[in-house]
Design an enzyme around this catalytic site. Structure first.
Site, PDB file in Angstrom:
ATOM      1  N   ASP A  93       4.972  -4.566   6.176  1.00 38.41           N
ATOM      2  CA  ASP A  93       5.537  -5.846   6.612  1.00 38.41           C
ATOM      3  C   ASP A  93       5.787  -6.802   5.453  1.00 38.41           C
ATOM      4  O   ASP A  93       6.791  -7.522   5.432  1.00 38.41           O
ATOM      5  CB  ASP A  93       4.658  -6.507   7.674  1.00 38.41           C
ATOM      6  CG  ASP A  93       3.238  -6.779   7.186  1.00 38.41           C
ATOM      7  OD1 ASP A  93       2.828  -6.219   6.153  1.00 38.41           O
ATOM      8  OD2 ASP A  93       2.535  -7.555   7.856  1.00 38.41           O
ATOM      9  N   GLY A 152       0.819  -1.200   0.000  1.00 43.72           N
ATOM     10  CA  GLY A 152       0.000   0.000   0.000  1.00 43.72           C
ATOM     11  C   GLY A 152       0.856   1.255   0.000  1.00 43.72           C
ATOM     12  O   GLY A 152       1.870   1.323   0.696  1.00 43.72           O
ATOM     13  N   THR A 174       4.088   2.722   5.666  1.00 45.11           N
ATOM     14  CA  THR A 174       2.714   2.234   5.757  1.00 45.11           C
ATOM     15  C   THR A 174       1.928   3.135   6.688  1.00 45.11           C
ATOM     16  O   THR A 174       2.413   3.506   7.759  1.00 45.11           O
ATOM     17  CB  THR A 174       2.641   0.781   6.274  1.00 45.11           C
ATOM     18  OG1 THR A 174       1.277   0.462   6.610  1.00 45.11           O
ATOM     19  CG2 THR A 174       3.513   0.563   7.496  1.00 45.11           C
ATOM     20  N   GLN A 203      -7.510   8.004   3.115  1.00 44.75           N
ATOM     21  CA  GLN A 203      -6.490   8.032   4.164  1.00 44.75           C
ATOM     22  C   GLN A 203      -5.070   7.805   3.641  1.00 44.75           C
ATOM     23  O   GLN A 203      -4.101   8.098   4.330  1.00 44.75           O
ATOM     24  CB  GLN A 203      -6.806   6.978   5.231  1.00 44.75           C
ATOM     25  CG  GLN A 203      -8.104   7.223   5.957  1.00 44.75           C
ATOM     26  CD  GLN A 203      -8.621   5.975   6.642  1.00 44.75           C
ATOM     27  OE1 GLN A 203      -8.215   5.658   7.749  1.00 44.75           O
ATOM     28  NE2 GLN A 203      -9.517   5.250   5.981  1.00 44.75           N
ATOM     29  N   LYS A 245     -25.322  16.934  22.198  1.00 41.35           N
ATOM     30  CA  LYS A 245     -26.259  16.575  21.145  1.00 41.35           C
ATOM     31  C   LYS A 245     -25.735  15.507  20.189  1.00 41.35           C
ATOM     32  O   LYS A 245     -26.512  14.871  19.485  1.00 41.35           O
ATOM     33  CB  LYS A 245     -26.625  17.831  20.346  1.00 41.35           C
ATOM     34  CG  LYS A 245     -27.414  18.856  21.145  1.00 41.35           C
ATOM     35  CD  LYS A 245     -27.773  20.047  20.265  1.00 41.35           C
ATOM     36  CE  LYS A 245     -28.601  21.060  21.030  1.00 41.35           C
ATOM     37  NZ  LYS A 245     -28.962  22.226  20.182  1.00 41.35           N
ATOM     38  N   ASP A 253      -0.534   2.277   8.393  1.00 43.89           N
ATOM     39  CA  ASP A 253      -1.116   1.486   9.480  1.00 43.89           C
ATOM     40  C   ASP A 253      -0.347   1.586  10.795  1.00 43.89           C
ATOM     41  O   ASP A 253      -0.894   1.299  11.860  1.00 43.89           O
ATOM     42  CB  ASP A 253      -1.205   0.006   9.073  1.00 43.89           C
ATOM     43  CG  ASP A 253      -2.098  -0.219   7.872  1.00 43.89           C
ATOM     44  OD1 ASP A 253      -2.976   0.626   7.629  1.00 43.89           O
ATOM     45  OD2 ASP A 253      -1.919  -1.232   7.170  1.00 43.89           O
ATOM     46  N   ARG A 292       1.280  -5.430  -5.659  1.00 42.36           N
ATOM     47  CA  ARG A 292       1.562  -6.687  -4.972  1.00 42.36           C
ATOM     48  C   ARG A 292       1.879  -7.743  -6.037  1.00 42.36           C
ATOM     49  O   ARG A 292       1.309  -7.730  -7.116  1.00 42.36           O
ATOM     50  CB  ARG A 292       0.383  -7.109  -4.101  1.00 42.36           C
ATOM     51  CG  ARG A 292      -0.026  -6.000  -3.127  1.00 42.36           C
ATOM     52  CD  ARG A 292      -1.088  -6.447  -2.150  1.00 42.36           C
ATOM     53  NE  ARG A 292      -1.655  -5.317  -1.420  1.00 42.36           N
ATOM     54  CZ  ARG A 292      -1.092  -4.731  -0.380  1.00 42.36           C
ATOM     55  NH1 ARG A 292       0.070  -5.200   0.077  1.00 42.36           N
ATOM     56  NH2 ARG A 292      -1.658  -3.721   0.228  1.00 42.36           N
ATOM     57  N   ASP A 328       1.824  -0.424  11.921  1.00 37.90           N
ATOM     58  CA  ASP A 328       1.681  -1.754  12.508  1.00 37.90           C
ATOM     59  C   ASP A 328       2.982  -2.551  12.566  1.00 37.90           C
ATOM     60  O   ASP A 328       2.950  -3.769  12.795  1.00 37.90           O
ATOM     61  CB  ASP A 328       0.638  -2.556  11.730  1.00 37.90           C
ATOM     62  CG  ASP A 328       0.997  -2.733  10.253  1.00 37.90           C
ATOM     63  OD1 ASP A 328       1.959  -2.082   9.781  1.00 37.90           O
ATOM     64  OD2 ASP A 328       0.316  -3.521   9.571  1.00 37.90           O
ATOM     65  N   ARG A 357      -5.879  -2.255   9.201  1.00 34.30           N
ATOM     66  CA  ARG A 357      -5.895  -3.729   9.252  1.00 34.30           C
ATOM     67  C   ARG A 357      -6.146  -4.191  10.694  1.00 34.30           C
ATOM     68  O   ARG A 357      -7.158  -3.850  11.280  1.00 34.30           O
ATOM     69  CB  ARG A 357      -4.610  -4.308   8.674  1.00 34.30           C
ATOM     70  CG  ARG A 357      -4.435  -4.020   7.189  1.00 34.30           C
ATOM     71  CD  ARG A 357      -3.372  -4.877   6.556  1.00 34.30           C
ATOM     72  NE  ARG A 357      -2.073  -4.697   7.187  1.00 34.30           N
ATOM     73  CZ  ARG A 357      -0.991  -5.409   6.861  1.00 34.30           C
ATOM     74  NH1 ARG A 357      -1.077  -6.340   5.929  1.00 34.30           N
ATOM     75  NH2 ARG A 357       0.163  -5.179   7.443  1.00 34.30           N
TER      76      ARG A 357
END
Length: 319
Positions: free
Chosen positions: A103, A11, A125, A251, A214, A127, A72, A129, A171
Site C-alpha cells: 500500500d 517489504g 506484499t 515468511q 494430545k 500480507d 523505505r 492486505d 500487520r
C-alpha cells in the site's frame, strides 16, 4: 514509450523477481529500454539506477527477494525529496514507471501519477492486505512457508503433548493466519478482524484434549496480539504446557511458488502493455484467473472486506 523504469519498494515478496523479469523482457521485445531503479523510492531520490538487458534478469525467476533491492524512504515523502525524485526521472529519461510493492508503494505511485508521471502499480506484499485485489504477489509462497513450519511444530507438539501458538505476519490483516489455519488444520486462528476471546480458544483446546487429542495448534496474526502473552494465558487457564513460535522474516523469503511466478510474469508484462497503450496511473490485481487493472486512486479508496466464510469454515472444520 522509449524508456520504462521499474522499482520494488517496501517489504520484499516472493515473485517480485518474476515481475521484474517480465517488465524487462516484455519491454525489450517491444523495443523499449528498461532502467532498474535500485532500493525503491530512495533510488529515485538518489538517482541510483542501472540499465537492464536480457542478461540482467537471467536466472532470477526462481529466486525470492528482489534483485533491485528495496528500502523505505522518508525523504521521498517530504517535498524536497519528492522533487528530487521527479528531477531524476526526467534526467534518466524515464517515460513511464512500474512500481512493485504494497500500500505504501501504491501511495507513492499515486503521488507520482498526480505529478504527471505515467505509472503502473503491481501489488507485491505477502500480507494480502490490499482490498481491491483477491490476492497479492507473494501471498501464496508465504502461506507455503507457514504451512511447512506448522507441520514441523506439530510433530514436536504431538511428541510432548503441548499446545503451540504460532505467530505469523500480516500487520493488521489476518489472511496469512486465516488461510494457513484452514490449510494446516489449526484448532483456532486469532486474527485482528475478530475480537479475541481467550476463553473460547481454551475451550476448543480442552474439547480436543477430552476426545484424546494430545496437541493443539493456534495460529496468531501479529496484529491480534503477542504470542508470548497468549501462550501464557492459555497455559494458565488450561494447565497444558504451551509454547510459542514467532516465524518472522522467514515468511518473506524462499523460492516463489508456481502461482506467484505466474501472476508476477503476467503482471509485469501487462504493466508494460498498459504504458505502451497510454493507460496510465493504473494498478493491477487478480480476480479468479484474470489479471485486471483499475485506477490507483480508486483502488486505494476501497475498504477491505473480511472473508468471514473462510473464518467460519475454519471453526467448523476444527471441531
Amino acid at each position: 514509450m522509449r524508456k520504462i523504469g521499474v522499482l520494488t519498494a517496501g517489504g520484499d515478496a516472493p515473485g517480485m523477481n518474476a515481475a521484474i523479469r517480465a517488465v524487462v523482457r516484455f519491454g525489450i521485445y517491444n523495443n523499449i529500454n528498461i532502467v532498474g531503479v535500485k532500493n525503491g523510492f530512495r533510488g529515485l531520490v538518489e538517482g541510483d539506477s542501472v540499465e537492464m538487458n536480457l542478461s540482467s534478469v537471467a536466472d532470477i525467476i526462481h529466486r525470492g527477494g528482489t534483485v533491485l533491492g528495496s528500502a523505505r524512504s522518508k525523504e521521498f515523502i517530504g517535498e524536497d525529496g519528492f522533487q528530487k525524485a521527479l528531477k531524476n526521472i526526467k534526467y534518466l529519461g524515464i517515460d513511464g514507471l512500474v512500481t512493485i510493492g504494497g500500500d505504501g508503494t501504491l501511495k507513492g505511485a499515486l503521488a507520482l501519477g498526480r505529478s504527471g508521471i505515467p505509472v503502473i502499480g503491481i501489488p507485491g506484499t505477502i500480507d494480502n492486505d490490499l482490498p481491491y485485489t483477491q490476492y497479492t504477489l507473494g501471498f501464496f509462497t508465504s502461506l507455503t512457508t507457514v504451512l511447512e513450519a506448522v507441520e514441523k511444530i506439530r510433530d514436536t507438539s504431538s511428541s510432548h503433548g503441548r499446545t503451540n501458538v504460532i505467530e505469523v505476519m500480516g500487520r493488521n490483516c489476518g489472511d496469512i493466519a486465516l488461510y494457513a489455519g484452514l490449510a494446516g488444520g489449526a484448532e483456532m486462528v486469532i486474527i485482528p478482524e475478530v475480537e479475541n476471546n481467550i476463553d473460547e480458544v481454551c475451550d476448543k483446546i480442552m474439547q480436543g484434549r477430552a476426545r484424546g487429542k494430545k496437541h493443539s495448534i493456534v495460529l496468531l496474526a501479529e496484529g491480534a496480539g503477542n504470542a508470548k502473552d497468549i501462550s501464557e494465558q492459555i497455559e494458565k487457564i488450561t494447565g497444558i504446557t504451551t509454547r510459542y513460535s514467532v516465524l518472522g522474516y522467514t515468511q518473506r523469503g524462499g523460492t516463489p511458488s508456481a502461482y506467484d511466478r505466474l501472476i508476477g510474469s503476467q503482471m509485469g508484462a501487462k504493466a508494460v502493455e498498459l504504458l505502451c497503450c497510454e493507460k496510465f496511473n493504473k494498478v493491477l490485481g487478480v480476480k479468479g484467473n484474470e489479471i485486471f487493472h483499475m485506477d490507483i486512486e480508486e483502488a486505494l479508496s476501497m475498504k477491505r472486506a473480511f472473508d468471514r466464510k473462510t473464518y467460519e469454515l475454519t471453526k467448523i472444520l476444527s471441531i
